[in-house]
Write a protein that holds these residues in place. Structure first.
Motif, PDB file in Angstrom:
ATOM      1  N   ARG A  36      -8.765 -12.897   2.290  1.00  0.00           N
ATOM      2  CA  ARG A  36     -10.063 -13.845   2.667  1.00  0.00           C
ATOM      3  C   ARG A  36      -9.582 -13.361   4.439  1.00  0.00           C
ATOM      4  O   ARG A  36     -11.222 -12.914   4.418  1.00  0.00           O
ATOM      5  N   LEU A  37      -8.768 -12.825   4.988  1.00  0.00           N
ATOM      6  CA  LEU A  37      -9.569 -12.763   6.725  1.00  0.00           C
ATOM      7  C   LEU A  37      -9.766 -12.080   6.599  1.00  0.00           C
ATOM      8  O   LEU A  37      -9.995 -11.469   7.500  1.00  0.00           O
ATOM      9  N   ASN A  56     -21.102  -6.800  11.198  1.00  0.00           N
ATOM     10  CA  ASN A  56     -22.833  -7.349  11.851  1.00  0.00           C
ATOM     11  C   ASN A  56     -21.776  -8.040  12.935  1.00  0.00           C
ATOM     12  O   ASN A  56     -21.719  -9.495  13.163  1.00  0.00           O
ATOM     13  N   PRO A  57     -21.713  -7.557  13.812  1.00  0.00           N
ATOM     14  CA  PRO A  57     -20.950  -8.001  14.901  1.00  0.00           C
ATOM     15  C   PRO A  57     -21.799  -9.265  16.020  1.00  0.00           C
ATOM     16  O   PRO A  57     -22.057 -10.087  16.349  1.00  0.00           O
ATOM     17  N   ALA A  66     -12.639 -10.009   8.692  1.00  0.00           N
ATOM     18  CA  ALA A  66     -12.631  -9.668   9.631  1.00  0.00           C
ATOM     19  C   ALA A  66     -13.547  -8.226   9.727  1.00  0.00           C
ATOM     20  O   ALA A  66     -14.413  -7.843  11.000  1.00  0.00           O
ATOM     21  N   ASP A  67     -13.404  -7.489   8.320  1.00  0.00           N
ATOM     22  CA  ASP A  67     -14.592  -6.406   7.861  1.00  0.00           C
ATOM     23  C   ASP A  67     -15.948  -7.129   7.979  1.00  0.00           C
ATOM     24  O   ASP A  67     -16.738  -6.130   9.132  1.00  0.00           O
TER      25      ASP A  67
END
Length: 103
Positions: A88-89, A99-100, A93-94
């Protein structure tokens, strides 16, 4: 100011403490006395008392280190749960990398 007599290795030691702390001090003295026989044997006959107290201190420090290293009771997490959390983490992160600017 109160006083408590604790016995360690059969020898009495009078310790001053604040009023109300007598039972706690007696308990701590008992913890030392429980380990005294083992420590005295390990210390041998040379400089017995001081060396035995060093061994008692090391035994108590070892117990403390183990207690601090152990996860809190009831906090155990299974391997599969850890794997799901890690997955999940990684997916979060991906998503943040793709989409920053998206909250």
């Amino acid at each position: 100011m109160a006083e408590v007599t604790i016995k360690i290795g059969g020898r009495p030691h009078v310790i001053a403490c604040r009023d109300g702390e007598e039972a706690r001090l007696a308990l701590l003295g008992g913890m030392i006395d429980q380990r005294w026989a083992t420590a005295a044997r390990a210390a041998g006959s040379t400089n017995g008392g001081e060396r035995a107290m060093l061994f008692v201190a090391l035994m108590l420090a070892d117990d403390l280190d183990e207690a601090l290293s152990r996860p809190p009771e009831g906090a155990a997490v299974s391997e599969s749960a850890l794997a799901r959390i890690a997955d999940r983490l990684e997916s979060l992160a991906d998503a943040l990398e793709q989409n920053p600017g998206t909250p």
